[in-house]
Design a protein around this motif. Sequence first.
Motif, mmCIF file in Angstrom:
data_model
loop_
_atom_site.group_PDB
_atom_site.id
_atom_site.type_symbol
_atom_site.label_atom_id
_atom_site.label_comp_id
_atom_site.label_asym_id
_atom_site.label_seq_id
_atom_site.Cartn_x
_atom_site.Cartn_y
_atom_site.Cartn_z
ATOM 1 N N MET A 38 105.146 62.322 117.874
ATOM 2 C CA MET A 38 104.616 63.015 116.710
ATOM 3 C C MET A 38 103.101 63.141 116.866
ATOM 4 O O MET A 38 102.423 62.188 117.203
ATOM 5 N N THR A 39 102.544 64.317 116.631
ATOM 6 C CA THR A 39 101.112 64.554 116.790
ATOM 7 C C THR A 39 100.346 64.033 115.580
ATOM 8 O O THR A 39 100.929 63.754 114.518
ATOM 9 N N LEU A 40 99.013 63.933 115.735
ATOM 10 C CA LEU A 40 98.166 63.541 114.604
ATOM 11 C C LEU A 40 98.389 64.479 113.425
ATOM 12 O O LEU A 40 98.481 64.041 112.284
ATOM 13 N N GLU A 41 98.463 65.780 113.699
ATOM 14 C CA GLU A 41 98.630 66.765 112.623
ATOM 15 C C GLU A 41 99.961 66.584 111.895
ATOM 16 O O GLU A 41 100.024 66.678 110.676
ATOM 17 N N ASP A 42 101.045 66.317 112.645
ATOM 18 C CA ASP A 42 102.345 66.093 112.017
ATOM 19 C C ASP A 42 102.309 64.890 111.102
ATOM 20 O O ASP A 42 102.892 64.897 110.024
ATOM 21 N N ARG A 43 101.624 63.835 111.519
ATOM 22 C CA ARG A 43 101.613 62.602 110.743
ATOM 23 C C ARG A 43 100.819 62.757 109.453
ATOM 24 O O ARG A 43 101.081 62.059 108.486
ATOM 25 N N PRO B 184 96.680 59.169 110.497
ATOM 26 C CA PRO B 184 95.708 59.103 111.577
ATOM 27 C C PRO B 184 94.765 60.293 111.587
ATOM 28 O O PRO B 184 95.155 61.426 111.327
ATOM 29 N N ALA B 185 93.529 59.984 111.895
ATOM 30 C CA ALA B 185 92.484 60.995 112.018
ATOM 31 C C ALA B 185 91.643 60.626 113.241
ATOM 32 O O ALA B 185 92.042 59.784 114.046
ATOM 33 N N GLU B 186 90.491 61.226 113.349
ATOM 34 C CA GLU B 186 89.635 60.998 114.513
ATOM 35 C C GLU B 186 89.281 59.525 114.681
ATOM 36 O O GLU B 186 89.188 59.021 115.804
ATOM 37 N N ASP B 187 89.078 58.823 113.570
ATOM 38 C CA ASP B 187 88.736 57.395 113.669
ATOM 39 C C ASP B 187 89.898 56.587 114.250
ATOM 40 O O ASP B 187 89.705 55.710 115.095
ATOM 41 N N HIS C 224 92.239 57.686 116.280
ATOM 42 C CA HIS C 224 92.345 58.021 117.705
ATOM 43 C C HIS C 224 91.281 57.273 118.514
ATOM 44 O O HIS C 224 91.580 56.738 119.587
ATOM 45 N N LEU C 225 90.054 57.233 118.028
ATOM 46 C CA LEU C 225 88.967 56.554 118.733
ATOM 47 C C LEU C 225 89.267 55.070 118.899
ATOM 48 O O LEU C 225 89.089 54.505 119.984
ATOM 49 N N LEU C 226 89.747 54.414 117.837
ATOM 50 C CA LEU C 226 90.073 52.992 117.916
ATOM 51 C C LEU C 226 91.227 52.746 118.881
ATOM 52 O O LEU C 226 91.161 51.847 119.726
ATOM 53 N N ALA C 227 92.271 53.550 118.771
ATOM 54 C CA ALA C 227 93.426 53.372 119.658
ATOM 55 C C ALA C 227 93.028 53.553 121.114
ATOM 56 O O ALA C 227 93.391 52.751 121.980
ATOM 57 N N GLU C 228 92.244 54.577 121.388
ATOM 58 C CA GLU C 228 91.829 54.863 122.763
ATOM 59 C C GLU C 228 90.965 53.723 123.313
ATOM 60 O O GLU C 228 91.156 53.280 124.448
ATOM 61 N N ALA C 229 90.017 53.243 122.514
ATOM 62 C CA ALA C 229 89.142 52.163 122.979
ATOM 63 C C ALA C 229 89.933 50.885 123.246
ATOM 64 O O ALA C 229 89.729 50.222 124.269
ATOM 65 N N ALA C 230 90.843 50.540 122.345
ATOM 66 C CA ALA C 230 91.641 49.324 122.536
ATOM 67 C C ALA C 230 92.543 49.467 123.762
ATOM 68 O O ALA C 230 92.634 48.549 124.588
#
Length: 190
Positions: free
Chosen positions: A1-6, A16-19, A21-27
Motif C-alpha cells: 500500500m502506498t503512502l497516498e493509499d494509507r 504516513p507522510a514525509e516525516d 518516510h524519513l524516519l523509516a528510511e533512516a532507521a
Amino acid sequence: MTLEDRRDEEPDVYQPAEDSHLLAEAACDRLEGTEVVLEVGTGSGYVAEQIADETGARVVASDLNPHAVRQARTEGVEAVRADLVSPFRDGSFDAVAFNPPYLPTDPENEWDDWMEHALSGGEDGRAVIDPFLAHVGRVLAPDGVVYLLVSSLTGVDEVVEEAGEHGFSAVAVADEPFPFETLTVLELLR
C-alpha cells in the motif's frame, strides 16, 4: 500500500507522510536486522511495517490511540495500546523509533480529538518529546539506540540538550527541508 493509499484510511489515525518516510528510511539504513525494535506512537503502523519488512528486525509498536492500534494490527504490525514506553520491561529493546507529535500549538487553538494528540506538541512542540526522553532509556538494552524525528519548529538544539540531560549523545542522521520547516532524525546513544 502506498503512502497516498494509507492517507485515505482511518480518519482518527495519523497516516504516513514525509516525516514517517524519513524516519523509516533512516532507521532502516542504520539497523542490522537482528534487533528488537519498539516504535512508539505508531499511528498507521507504517514505520514499524517498513522496519520489519526492510530489515527483518522484530518490531513491536505502540500508540495511545486505540484506532491507531487497530489499524496497525490490520497491517500485520504487532501493536499494543500504551502511553510512550510505560508498559514495557527494562532493557527490552535494542532500538526505539519515534515520530512524536511535534507541532507547536497555542493552547487556545487545540482541539480535543485523536488527531490533535497525534500532531500537537504543546506550546513549544516538546510536550511529548521531553517525557519520552526522560523514560526511554529504561527500556533500552545497554547498547540501545533511539531514532527520534524532530522539526526545526520544535527546536532541534533544545531536543539535543534535553536528550543530553538524560544521558544521551545525539547526532543527526537524516534531514529534509520543507518550505516552513526542516525535519531531522536524531540518533541518540548512551
